[in-house]
Design an enzyme around this catalytic site. Structure first.
Site, PDB file in Angstrom:
ATOM      1  N   THR A 241       0.822  -1.209   0.000  1.00 56.57           N
ATOM      2  CA  THR A 241       0.000   0.000   0.000  1.00 56.57           C
ATOM      3  C   THR A 241       0.858   1.262   0.000  1.00 56.57           C
ATOM      4  OG1 THR A 241      -1.525   1.254   1.391  1.00 56.57           O
ATOM      5  CG2 THR A 241      -0.103  -0.267   2.528  1.00 56.57           C
ATOM      6  N   ASP A 242       0.295   2.348  -0.508  1.00 52.32           N
ATOM      7  CA  ASP A 242       0.998   3.642  -0.448  1.00 52.32           C
ATOM      8  C   ASP A 242       1.084   4.171   0.984  1.00 52.32           C
ATOM      9  OD1 ASP A 242      -1.694   4.288  -0.112  1.00 52.32           O
ATOM     10  OD2 ASP A 242      -1.750   5.797  -1.717  1.00 52.32           O
ATOM     11  N   GLU A 243       0.284   3.594   1.897  1.00 55.88           N
ATOM     12  CA  GLU A 243       0.283   4.109   3.275  1.00 55.88           C
ATOM     13  C   GLU A 243       1.604   3.883   3.993  1.00 55.88           C
ATOM     14  OE1 GLU A 243      -3.040   3.153   5.675  1.00 55.88           O
ATOM     15  OE2 GLU A 243      -4.465   3.454   4.066  1.00 55.88           O
TER      16      GLU A 243
ATOM     17  N   TYR B 135      -2.097  -0.685  11.028  1.00 56.24           N
ATOM     18  CA  TYR B 135      -2.212  -1.343   9.715  1.00 56.24           C
ATOM     19  C   TYR B 135      -1.010  -1.003   8.837  1.00 56.24           C
ATOM     20  CZ  TYR B 135      -3.375  -1.700   4.767  1.00 56.24           C
ATOM     21  OH  TYR B 135      -3.314  -1.960   3.420  1.00 56.24           O
TER      22      TYR B 135
ATOM     23  N   LYS C 184       2.153  -3.326   7.302  1.00 50.83           N
ATOM     24  CA  LYS C 184       2.414  -3.469   5.863  1.00 50.83           C
ATOM     25  C   LYS C 184       3.858  -3.040   5.565  1.00 50.83           C
ATOM     26  CE  LYS C 184       0.040  -4.586   2.978  1.00 50.83           C
ATOM     27  NZ  LYS C 184      -0.306  -5.930   2.425  1.00 50.83           N
TER      28      LYS C 184
HETATM   29  P1  NAD Z   1      -9.639  -7.324   2.054  1.00 54.97           P
HETATM   30  O1  NAD Z   1      -9.670  -7.056   3.513  1.00 54.97           O
HETATM   31  O2  NAD Z   1     -10.842  -7.032   1.238  1.00 54.97           O
HETATM   32  O3  NAD Z   1      -9.289  -8.868   1.802  1.00 54.97           O
HETATM   33  C1  NAD Z   1      -8.306  -9.530   2.538  1.00 54.97           C
HETATM   34  C2  NAD Z   1      -8.475 -11.033   2.309  1.00 54.97           C
HETATM   35  O4  NAD Z   1      -7.423 -11.697   3.022  1.00 54.97           O
HETATM   36  C3  NAD Z   1      -9.805 -11.588   2.826  1.00 54.97           C
HETATM   37  O5  NAD Z   1     -10.366 -12.468   1.882  1.00 54.97           O
HETATM   38  C4  NAD Z   1      -9.409 -12.335   4.093  1.00 54.97           C
HETATM   39  O6  NAD Z   1     -10.262 -13.428   4.379  1.00 54.97           O
HETATM   40  C5  NAD Z   1      -7.997 -12.774   3.759  1.00 54.97           C
HETATM   41  N1  NAD Z   1      -7.181 -13.016   4.949  1.00 54.97           N
HETATM   42  C6  NAD Z   1      -7.054 -12.216   6.043  1.00 54.97           C
HETATM   43  N2  NAD Z   1      -6.225 -12.777   6.940  1.00 54.97           N
HETATM   44  C7  NAD Z   1      -5.805 -13.954   6.395  1.00 54.97           C
HETATM   45  C8  NAD Z   1      -4.942 -14.976   6.847  1.00 54.97           C
HETATM   46  N3  NAD Z   1      -4.313 -14.903   8.033  1.00 54.97           N
HETATM   47  N4  NAD Z   1      -4.725 -16.040   6.037  1.00 54.97           N
HETATM   48  C9  NAD Z   1      -5.345 -16.128   4.830  1.00 54.97           C
HETATM   49  N5  NAD Z   1      -6.189 -15.193   4.368  1.00 54.97           N
HETATM   50  C10 NAD Z   1      -6.421 -14.111   5.141  1.00 54.97           C
HETATM   51  O7  NAD Z   1      -8.366  -6.564   1.504  1.00 54.97           O
HETATM   52  P2  NAD Z   1      -8.141  -5.836   0.096  1.00 54.97           P
HETATM   53  O8  NAD Z   1      -8.672  -4.458   0.183  1.00 54.97           O
HETATM   54  O9  NAD Z   1      -8.575  -6.726  -0.975  1.00 54.97           O
HETATM   55  O10 NAD Z   1      -6.545  -5.731   0.096  1.00 54.97           O
HETATM   56  C11 NAD Z   1      -5.765  -6.763  -0.476  1.00 54.97           C
HETATM   57  C12 NAD Z   1      -4.300  -6.379  -0.369  1.00 54.97           C
HETATM   58  O11 NAD Z   1      -4.074  -5.162  -1.080  1.00 54.97           O
HETATM   59  C13 NAD Z   1      -3.818  -6.123   1.059  1.00 54.97           C
HETATM   60  O12 NAD Z   1      -2.521  -6.630   1.176  1.00 54.97           O
HETATM   61  C14 NAD Z   1      -3.826  -4.606   1.185  1.00 54.97           C
HETATM   62  O13 NAD Z   1      -2.864  -4.189   2.113  1.00 54.97           O
HETATM   63  C15 NAD Z   1      -3.455  -4.210  -0.227  1.00 54.97           C
HETATM   64  N6  NAD Z   1      -3.925  -2.886  -0.685  1.00 54.97           N
HETATM   65  C16 NAD Z   1      -5.253  -2.551  -0.557  1.00 54.97           C
HETATM   66  C17 NAD Z   1      -5.700  -1.338  -1.063  1.00 54.97           C
HETATM   67  C18 NAD Z   1      -7.154  -0.925  -0.988  1.00 54.97           C
HETATM   68  O14 NAD Z   1      -7.477   0.207  -1.353  1.00 54.97           O
HETATM   69  N7  NAD Z   1      -8.065  -1.782  -0.566  1.00 54.97           N
HETATM   70  C19 NAD Z   1      -4.778  -0.452  -1.675  1.00 54.97           C
HETATM   71  C20 NAD Z   1      -3.430  -0.834  -1.770  1.00 54.97           C
HETATM   72  C21 NAD Z   1      -3.025  -2.061  -1.281  1.00 54.97           C
HETATM   73  O1  DAU Z   2      -4.161   3.877   0.402  1.00 60.60           O
HETATM   74  C1  DAU Z   2      -4.378   2.508   0.318  1.00 60.60           C
HETATM   75  C2  DAU Z   2      -5.216   2.051   1.499  1.00 60.60           C
HETATM   76  O2  DAU Z   2      -6.546   2.503   1.243  1.00 60.60           O
HETATM   77  C3  DAU Z   2      -5.194   0.535   1.685  1.00 60.60           C
HETATM   78  O3  DAU Z   2      -3.899   0.159   2.044  1.00 60.60           O
HETATM   79  C4  DAU Z   2      -6.176   0.105   2.784  1.00 60.60           C
HETATM   80  O4  DAU Z   2      -6.217  -1.296   2.867  1.00 60.60           O
HETATM   81  C5  DAU Z   2      -7.551   0.632   2.414  1.00 60.60           C
HETATM   82  O5  DAU Z   2      -8.476   0.320   3.445  1.00 60.60           O
HETATM   83  C6  DAU Z   2      -7.497   2.144   2.214  1.00 60.60           C
HETATM   84  O6  DAU Z   2      -7.210   2.816   3.462  1.00 60.60           O
HETATM   85  P1  DAU Z   2      -7.998   4.151   3.908  1.00 60.60           P
HETATM   86  O7  DAU Z   2      -7.902   4.265   5.378  1.00 60.60           O
HETATM   87  O8  DAU Z   2      -7.590   5.298   3.056  1.00 60.60           O
HETATM   88  O9  DAU Z   2      -9.482   3.704   3.432  1.00 60.60           O
HETATM   89  P2  DAU Z   2     -10.923   3.878   4.082  1.00 60.60           P
HETATM   90  O10 DAU Z   2     -11.886   3.358   3.063  1.00 60.60           O
HETATM   91  O11 DAU Z   2     -11.000   3.328   5.447  1.00 60.60           O
HETATM   92  O12 DAU Z   2     -11.084   5.464   4.189  1.00 60.60           O
HETATM   93  C7  DAU Z   2     -10.889   6.309   3.069  1.00 60.60           C
HETATM   94  C8  DAU Z   2     -11.002   7.750   3.566  1.00 60.60           C
HETATM   95  O13 DAU Z   2     -12.354   8.016   3.966  1.00 60.60           O
HETATM   96  C9  DAU Z   2     -10.164   8.042   4.792  1.00 60.60           C
HETATM   97  O14 DAU Z   2      -9.670   9.377   4.697  1.00 60.60           O
HETATM   98  C10 DAU Z   2     -11.143   7.906   5.961  1.00 60.60           C
HETATM   99  C11 DAU Z   2     -12.424   8.393   5.358  1.00 60.60           C
HETATM  100  N1  DAU Z   2     -13.688   7.805   5.871  1.00 60.60           N
HETATM  101  C12 DAU Z   2     -13.785   6.453   5.993  1.00 60.60           C
HETATM  102  C13 DAU Z   2     -14.954   5.865   6.406  1.00 60.60           C
HETATM  103  C14 DAU Z   2     -15.072   4.370   6.556  1.00 60.60           C
HETATM  104  C15 DAU Z   2     -14.771   8.632   6.132  1.00 60.60           C
HETATM  105  O15 DAU Z   2     -14.710   9.864   6.014  1.00 60.60           O
HETATM  106  N2  DAU Z   2     -15.950   8.050   6.537  1.00 60.60           N
HETATM  107  C16 DAU Z   2     -16.086   6.705   6.693  1.00 60.60           C
HETATM  108  O16 DAU Z   2     -17.194   6.242   7.040  1.00 60.60           O
END
Ligand code: NAD
Ligand code: DAU
Length: 331
Positions: free
Chosen positions: A120-122, A147, A151
């Site tokens: 992630t960019d975080e 989190y 990562k």
């Molecule tokens: P998600 O939470 O939707 O899915 C995570 C999956 O991993 C789920 O299916 C869960 O059951 C599985 N999981 C959790 N713990 C596990 C374990 N111990 N063993 C096996 N499986 C397990 O997450 P996502 O949003 O799809 O993110 C996927 C990846 O991409 C993560 O590594 C996250 O850090 C990264 N990422 C997410 C975003 C985003 O915006 N969502 C952006 C950049 C990177």
């Molecule tokens: O940048 C990549 C990351 O983006 C991934 O690594 C994470 O897995 C993914 O969850 C996401 O993280 P954020 O914390 O940015 O996502 P989230 O959807 O939780 O929130 C997005 C923005 O919206 C953040 O600034 C918080 C805000 N927010 C979130 C929720 C749930 C609100 O204002 N209201 C809300 O109800």
């Protein structure tokens, strides 16, 4: 090619598996997923005949060794992924994101299997709203939340395993994804499903925080491009120039759903809330020739709204529990 996809029942992983099964006939896919609250079998229902799904934990050494030894490539999506949950209870994040990644790295090292690490960019922390720079692969790591720190730790493990043990790994750090099959605890689906159920969207704090949105399909085409053409040991930043502040996103959702754009409420801010993320993806574009397809956020958002409207049975049962968790946090 035999590919092991960890976290293949989650948001990004299931989109990856669905797209791969649809478009790459020669790829044999195995999913390893623990089916936590964030994993869903129904996200894979369209491809269940073509994909082997194993329910299990990435910290299970014997299971991971068995599956990795029968694979040519591992793409590691599995994680605890939600910042708010990591503030309430960091332990599962350490366990899955750090120990889980370590377990996979030891297995790919032992069986000499190609590995791609999805991150992630975080890990780079945040930027000020008026900072003219964006994150690059040279930006120092500076994670803010449990989190993002887990990562960051997992990324460091990968880099060390490449350098010390010659593991054949690449890494990618992507910005905020949106699209179908995203858990409704996350920002965009939470607001869409609130509106569909007659509740108001909830904006943390003033809503000035900026996220750099990318459609999940674009993230996944970038991962494939790295698998095919990336250099071992390299980190690739994936983004689609999608910077928007949260309040603008909420207003756009309301407008696209035919509601008054001002009909949202402000709720308590997230502790340590990162202000802004912004990705410089020029390496992906210039060196690997990758380009995002979904460059019109408004259109992508409309399609996402339609998906949640048309797939209520995918999310409806989770809604009460998700909102109860938020209510306990005052959010
Ligand atoms: P998600 O939470 O939707 O899915 C995570 C999956 O991993 C789920 O299916 C869960 O059951 C599985 N999981 C959790 N713990 C596990 C374990 N111990 N063993 C096996 N499986 C397990 O997450 P996502 O949003 O799809 O993110 C996927 C990846 O991409 C993560 O590594 C996250 O850090 C990264 N990422 C997410 C975003 C985003 O915006 N969502 C952006 C950049 C990177
Ligand atoms: O940048 C990549 C990351 O983006 C991934 O690594 C994470 O897995 C993914 O969850 C996401 O993280 P954020 O914390 O940015 O996502 P989230 O959807 O939780 O929130 C997005 C923005 O919206 C953040 O600034 C918080 C805000 N927010 C979130 C929720 C749930 C609100 O204002 N209201 C809300 O109800």
């Amino acid at each position: 090619m035999r590919i092991l996809v960890t976290g293949g029942a989650g948001f990004i992983g299931s989109n990856f598996v669905n797209a791969t099964a649809r478009t790459r006939g020669g790829v044999e896919i195995t999913v390893l997923d623990a089916f936590t609250y964030a994993g869903s079998r129904s996200s894979l229902s369209a491809v269940c005949d073509a994909v082997k799904v194993v329910e299990g934990d990435i910290t299970d050494v014997a299971l991971v060794n068995e599956l990795v030894s029968g694979s040519d490539v591992v793409v590691h999506f599995a994680a605890e992924s939600h910042n708010d949950n990591s503030l309430a209870d960091p332990w599962p994040f350490v366990q899955t994101n750090v120990i889980g990644t370590y377990t996979l790295l030891e297995a790919v090292r032992r069986y000499d299997v190609r590995y791609h690490h999805v991150s992630t960019d975080e890990v780079y922390g945040d930027l000020a709203l008026d900072d003219p720079t964006k994150f690059t692969d040279r930006t120092p790591y500076n994670p803010s939340s449990p989190y993002s720190s887990t990562k960051a730790a997992s990324d460091m493990l990968v880099r060390a395993w490449v350098r010390s043990f010659g593991v054949q790994a690449t890494l990618s750090n992507c910005s905020n994804n949106y699209g179908p099959y995203q858990h409704i605890e996350k920002f965009i689906p939470r607001q869409i499903t609130n509106i569909l159920l007659g509740a108001r969207p909830k904006l943390y704090g003033a809503g000035k925080n900026v996220r750099d949105w990318i459609h999940v399909e674009d993230h996944n085409t970038a991962v494939w491009r790295i698998l095919e053409s990336g250099s071992i040991g390299r980190t690739y930043l994936i983004g689609a120039n999608g910077e928007l502040d949260n309040q603008s996103v909420v207003r756009m959702i309301l407008e696209l759903m035919g509601r008054d754009p001002g009909d949202f409420e402000h709720v308590i801010d997230r502790p340590g809330h990162d202000m802004r993320y912004a990705i410089d993806s020029s390496t992906m574009r210039d060196e690997l020739g990758w380009h995002p397809h979904y460059t019109n956020f408004r259109e992508g958002l409309q399609a996402t709204i339609d998906w949640y409207r048309d797939n209520r049975n995918w999310w409806e049962n989770d809604k009460d529990a998700v909102e109860a968790r938020y209510q306990a946090q005052g959010a």
